[in-house]
Design a protein around this motif. Structure first.
Motif, PDB file in Angstrom:
ATOM      1  N   MET A  90      15.130 -17.895   5.511  1.00  0.00           N
ATOM      2  CA  MET A  90      14.745 -19.214   5.974  1.00  0.00           C
ATOM      3  C   MET A  90      13.412 -19.566   5.315  1.00  0.00           C
ATOM      4  SD  MET A  90      14.207 -20.642   9.873  1.00  0.00           S
ATOM      5  CE  MET A  90      15.926 -20.552  10.327  1.00  0.00           C
ATOM      6  N   GLY A  91      13.297 -20.781   4.837  1.00  0.00           N
ATOM      7  CA  GLY A  91      12.094 -21.206   4.156  1.00  0.00           C
ATOM      8  C   GLY A  91      10.911 -21.375   5.091  1.00  0.00           C
ATOM      9  N   LYS A  92       9.712 -21.446   4.487  1.00  0.00           N
ATOM     10  CA  LYS A  92       8.478 -21.566   5.265  1.00  0.00           C
ATOM     11  C   LYS A  92       8.490 -22.837   6.120  1.00  0.00           C
ATOM     12  CE  LYS A  92       3.496 -21.706   4.886  1.00  0.00           C
ATOM     13  NZ  LYS A  92       2.336 -21.746   4.033  1.00  0.00           N
ATOM     14  N   GLN A  93       8.915 -23.959   5.544  1.00  0.00           N
ATOM     15  CA  GLN A  93       8.946 -25.213   6.302  1.00  0.00           C
ATOM     16  C   GLN A  93       9.918 -25.112   7.475  1.00  0.00           C
ATOM     17  OE1 GLN A  93      10.237 -28.714   4.201  1.00  0.00           O
ATOM     18  NE2 GLN A  93       9.761 -30.070   5.907  1.00  0.00           N
ATOM     19  N   ALA A  94      11.060 -24.481   7.240  1.00  0.00           N
ATOM     20  CA  ALA A  94      12.042 -24.315   8.310  1.00  0.00           C
ATOM     21  C   ALA A  94      11.463 -23.456   9.436  1.00  0.00           C
ATOM     22  CB  ALA A  94      13.328 -23.707   7.770  1.00  0.00           C
ATOM     23  N   MET A  95      10.772 -22.380   9.078  1.00  0.00           N
ATOM     24  CA  MET A  95      10.178 -21.505  10.095  1.00  0.00           C
ATOM     25  C   MET A  95       9.094 -22.239  10.878  1.00  0.00           C
ATOM     26  SD  MET A  95      11.782 -18.719  10.330  1.00  0.00           S
ATOM     27  CE  MET A  95      10.664 -17.937  11.460  1.00  0.00           C
ATOM     28  N   GLU A  96       8.254 -23.012  10.191  1.00  0.00           N
ATOM     29  CA  GLU A  96       7.197 -23.758  10.877  1.00  0.00           C
ATOM     30  C   GLU A  96       7.794 -24.797  11.823  1.00  0.00           C
ATOM     31  OE1 GLU A  96       4.605 -25.320   7.848  1.00  0.00           O
ATOM     32  OE2 GLU A  96       3.862 -23.320   7.313  1.00  0.00           O
TER      33      GLU A  96
ATOM     34  N   SER B  79       7.513 -24.760  15.878  1.00  0.00           N
ATOM     35  CA  SER B  79       6.940 -25.895  16.594  1.00  0.00           C
ATOM     36  C   SER B  79       7.865 -26.372  17.717  1.00  0.00           C
ATOM     37  CB  SER B  79       6.634 -27.045  15.635  1.00  0.00           C
ATOM     38  OG  SER B  79       7.810 -27.712  15.240  1.00  0.00           O
ATOM     39  N   CYS B  80       9.153 -26.030  17.635  1.00  0.00           N
ATOM     40  CA  CYS B  80      10.123 -26.426  18.668  1.00  0.00           C
ATOM     41  C   CYS B  80      10.253 -25.398  19.785  1.00  0.00           C
ATOM     42  CB  CYS B  80      11.496 -26.663  18.034  1.00  0.00           C
ATOM     43  SG  CYS B  80      11.585 -28.151  17.030  1.00  0.00           S
TER      44      CYS B  80
ATOM     45  N   MET C  45      14.031 -32.093  17.335  1.00  0.00           N
ATOM     46  CA  MET C  45      15.252 -31.301  17.137  1.00  0.00           C
ATOM     47  C   MET C  45      16.024 -31.766  15.908  1.00  0.00           C
ATOM     48  SD  MET C  45      16.658 -30.313  20.894  1.00  0.00           S
ATOM     49  CE  MET C  45      16.032 -31.593  21.971  1.00  0.00           C
ATOM     50  N   LYS C  46      16.076 -33.074  15.678  1.00  0.00           N
ATOM     51  CA  LYS C  46      16.733 -33.591  14.478  1.00  0.00           C
ATOM     52  C   LYS C  46      16.005 -33.109  13.222  1.00  0.00           C
ATOM     53  CE  LYS C  46      18.856 -37.820  16.272  1.00  0.00           C
ATOM     54  NZ  LYS C  46      18.826 -39.300  16.239  1.00  0.00           N
ATOM     55  N   GLU C  47      14.677 -33.094  13.303  1.00  0.00           N
ATOM     56  CA  GLU C  47      13.879 -32.598  12.183  1.00  0.00           C
ATOM     57  C   GLU C  47      14.199 -31.128  11.908  1.00  0.00           C
ATOM     58  OE1 GLU C  47       9.469 -31.992  12.627  1.00  0.00           O
ATOM     59  OE2 GLU C  47       9.465 -33.753  11.313  1.00  0.00           O
TER      60      GLU C  47
END
Length: 109
Positions: A1-7, A11-12, A88-90
């Motif tokens: 999983m990419g860094k942006q996906a993990m962040e 955050s969720c 959640m959509k993000e």
């Protein structure tokens, strides 16, 4: 999983934690059906005490799942799901863009 996906996922996490409690789920569903309601009105529809309902409403408010409006001496609660749905959509968009989801039925999950 990419860094942006993990962040985005991290955050969720508070949002997921707030929504995983059955009492808070019941409050969300009640407000979806009968909003706006006061703490006392919510407590009348719940097996929880008024202080317990207030505690759960604070958690929901802190996570921007409910909105509070003052009417006289009372606080009236209503749903405020726009931000939560957006987050959640993000998350879904980031996961779809960065993760190999595999094809349904091919054994990948």
């Amino acid at each position: 999983m990419g860094k942006q996906a993990m962040e985005t996922f991290r955050s969720c996490i508070p949002l997921f934690q707030a929504m995983m409690d059955p009492a808070r789920q019941d409050i969300i569903l009640l407000l979806a059906e009968k909003e706006p309601l006061t703490v006392n009105e919510i407590a009348e529809h719940s097996p929880l005490s008024r202080p317990a309902v207030s505690h759960h409403l604070k958690i929901l408010r802190d996570n921007r799942l409910v909105h509070t409006e003052h009417k006289g001496t009372q606080r009236v609660y209503s749903l405020a799901l726009h931000d939560a749905v957006h987050r959640m959509k993000e998350l879904i968009a980031v996961v779809e863009a960065t993760c190999d989801l595999g094809e349904p039925g091919n054994g990948k999950s």
